[in-house]
Design a protein around this motif. Structure first.
Motif, short mmCIF file in Angstrom:
data_model
loop_
_atom_site.label_atom_id
_atom_site.label_comp_id
_atom_site.label_asym_id
_atom_site.label_seq_id
_atom_site.Cartn_x
_atom_site.Cartn_y
_atom_site.Cartn_z
N VAL A 86 -50.41 -110.09 -7.39
CA VAL A 86 -49.92 -108.70 -7.38
C VAL A 86 -50.24 -108.03 -6.05
N LEU A 87 -51.44 -108.24 -5.53
CA LEU A 87 -51.78 -107.69 -4.22
C LEU A 87 -50.80 -108.19 -3.15
N ALA A 120 -47.99 -105.88 -1.19
CA ALA A 120 -48.07 -105.81 0.27
C ALA A 120 -46.69 -105.89 0.93
N GLN A 121 -45.71 -106.40 0.21
CA GLN A 121 -44.35 -106.46 0.75
C GLN A 121 -43.65 -105.10 0.70
N PHE A 122 -44.24 -104.15 -0.04
CA PHE A 122 -43.60 -102.85 -0.21
C PHE A 122 -44.45 -101.68 0.26
N LEU A 123 -45.73 -101.89 0.39
CA LEU A 123 -46.65 -100.81 0.74
C LEU A 123 -47.15 -100.97 2.16
N GLY A 139 -58.34 -100.92 -0.94
CA GLY A 139 -58.44 -99.81 -0.01
C GLY A 139 -57.48 -99.92 1.16
N GLU A 140 -57.22 -101.14 1.61
CA GLU A 140 -56.37 -101.33 2.78
C GLU A 140 -54.94 -100.82 2.55
N LEU A 141 -54.44 -100.97 1.31
CA LEU A 141 -53.06 -100.54 1.03
C LEU A 141 -53.01 -99.41 0.02
N ASN A 142 -54.15 -98.75 -0.22
CA ASN A 142 -54.21 -97.65 -1.18
C ASN A 142 -53.66 -98.05 -2.55
#
Length: 546
Positions: free
Chosen positions: A362-363, A367-370, A395-398
């Protein structure tokens, strides 16, 4: 001992000297002589507030508020604790309402006890079919999944559908299997979703989509019946001190019923509805829908199953079931398609992910959208077994970790057996998740757990069962502070649905949703917390309990 708080309701005007205001403004409600935890940015504590037209108008000392405002109703709380109304940020309200008609199997200590409870339920109601909720084989002397021989013998003529406490495993009798028309080797059965005897016949235990398909042969209640149960469920929520709840993963007809109830003014509890990713939902909802009482802003996805039924998706096999890596519920392609649609239409995505492999997938997908610094608040629900290197990615991608404190204390008796001594260090790691993401909304996953906010609060700050075991707490480094816990149940929960401007704290301009509690959760001994309860519950300034 739970102390009894005497409260007096004073109607009409009181003669007071006016110091700070030249005239006293007439308002709907004044609350004073209280210990009010506002949960504002400074976590300030006040004594009084004024409410008018459903919102908080002013907060301050008793003298300040009563000097400036005259309530049509005035409530002297004589020191009682007041909090923002609690918000269950992950629950299944409609499922809970439906389950009020089911046999209650929670806490049953054996297969024999379950059958006894079912027989009593049948004798009482004489239904054409039986449904039961919340059985848990980890409580039994033999902790293996049951088979259905005794169940089929006890009920040979009516279908029986029993839902495990996590609602990811289904235990059914032969009649239910017959009605579903499935047979061993059926191509519709996904790998690992039907448990078999050595001779290849069904044991009666089915997981995930296959179990859901079999249980779908149980007749659904009509709208009038479901409406009755929804009203009863709402009253239960109000009595617990809830002002907001989540209803995760609904079909269109369920959403339409909820929407009709809120438009009639019957559904008052603030409800955050999450869409099941179905074609009819996507055809109906081209964009998010917002109202004071019901929001539809999120799509619910599942990447895996549950840890208790060994369906959570893991990188390495289960420690107590070699060869079993869990189940991926949604394919990569389907998952990404839904994420694209959500991004295009402005919906958030909340994904059930429990195993370390499921969470990482899921992470990776998110990451492909955020992008870094985004404020879309896409969520991972449960995040129960996180690989050490993946905590920082929240935290890196909220990405928002949504946590359920009572899951830790319910599962701690067997969790290490499932995943082993190393992986369990990243399991139910609530402190680490909050440190990584900065905040987290709290929920219960009801009907998996109980709605009761006192239990949520207790589990978060103790990491023990109700008997205060294990001493010092299970993995005590993950114990949360009382301030973190209150935030998780109020303002952070509101943030989880992007509603922190309207609710989640007691501040001027926000909806006047607040609860009066029997004892102060922030100061009483931890062991007394589970015995506390809601004494009064107000929603938009209206008293909804008692």
């Amino acid at each position: 001992m739970k102390k009894f708080i005497k409260m007096s309701l004073v109607l009409g005007a009181l003669t007071l000297s006016v110091n700070s205001c030249s005239t006293r403004q007439k308002v709907d409600l004044v609350v004073y002589n209280a210990c009010i935890y506002t949960v504002d940015t400074s976590f300030s504590i006040h004594e009084a507030f004024a409410v008018d037209k459903g919102v908080f108008l002013a907060v301050g000392s008793t003298q300040e508020i009563r000097d400036c405002y005259k309530g049509r109703k005035e409530l002297n709380l004589q020191g009682a604790a007041v909090y923002p109304a609690f918000n269950d940020a992950h629950s299944h309200f409609t499922m809970f309402a439906h389950g009020l008609s089911h046999a209650d199997l929670r806490g049953a200590q054996s297969e024999e006890e379950i059958i006894e409870r079912l027989q009593k339920h049948y004798e009482l109601y004489k239904p054409d079919f039986l449904e039961g909720d919340a059985w848990d084989q980890t409580l039994w002397e033999n902790k293996a999944f049951p088979t259905n021989e005794a169940l089929s013998k006890a009920f040979p003529d009516i279908p029986v559908y029993l839902y495990r406490v996590d609602f990811h495993a289904y235990w059914v009798n032969d009649k239910a299997i017959e009605l579903a028309g499935v047979k061993p080797g059926d191509p519709s059965i996904k790998p690992g979703e039907a448990l078999l005897h050595p001779d290849g016949t069904f044991t009666g235990i089915f997981l995930e989509d296959t179990g859901a398909a079999i249980s779908a042969t149980a007749p659904s209640p009509n709208n009038a019946t479901l409406k009755k149960y929804m009203m009863e469920a709402q009253n239960i929520c109000f009595a617990y001190g809830l002002g907001s709840i989540t209803d995760g993963g609904l079909l269109l007809h369920e959403i339409e019923l909820l929407d009709s109830l809120q438009k009639e003014g019957l559904l008052k509890i603030r409800t955050d509805v999450w869409l099941t990713p179905s074609e009819e939902n996507f055809a109906r909802f081209q964009e998010p829908y917002l109202s004071d009482r019901l929001d539809i802003t999120t799509i619910k996805l599942y990447i895996d199953g549950a840890l208790g039924s060994r369906g959570a998706l893991m990188y390495k096999p289960y420690s107590d079931d070699p060869g079993n890596y869990g189940i991926q519920v949604t394919s990569d392609e389907d998952f990404l398609d839904v994420c694209r649609l959500a991004q295009e239409r402005g919906f958030r995505v909340s994904t059930h992910a429990i195993g370390d492999k499921g969470i990482r997938k899921v992470l990776d997908f998110y990451a492909q959208f955020l992008t870094p610094g985004n404020d879309l608040r896409w969520r991972i629900e449960h995040a129960q077994v996180v690989a050490p290197e993946d905590f920082k990615r929240f935290g890196e991608l909220n990405i928002v970790p949504s946590i359920q404190p009572t899951h830790a204390t319910s599962d701690m008796g067997w969790a290490e057996q499932r995943v082993g001594p190393e992986r369990v260090k990243g399991a139910y790691a609530f402190k680490d998740l909050i440190q990584a993401a900065g905040w987290a909304p709290f929920g219960t996953d009801t009907p998996v757990e109980v709605f009761n906010p006192a239990y949520t609060f207790f589990a978060a700050v103790s990491r023990t069962n109700l008997q205060m075991k294990p001493e010092g707490g299970w993995y005590p480094e993950q114990i949360l502070s009382r301030e973190e816990t209150l935030k998780g149940m109020t303002i952070w929960a509101a943030m989880g649905s992007c509603r922190e401007k309207e609710k989640g704290s007691i501040e001027p301009g926000k909806w006047a949703d607040f609860v009066v509690w029997t004892d102060d959760l922030m100061t009483i001994p931890i062991e007394e917390i589970p015995e506390t309860s809601c004494q009064m519950n107000f929603l938009g300034g209206e008293q909804v309990f008692p």
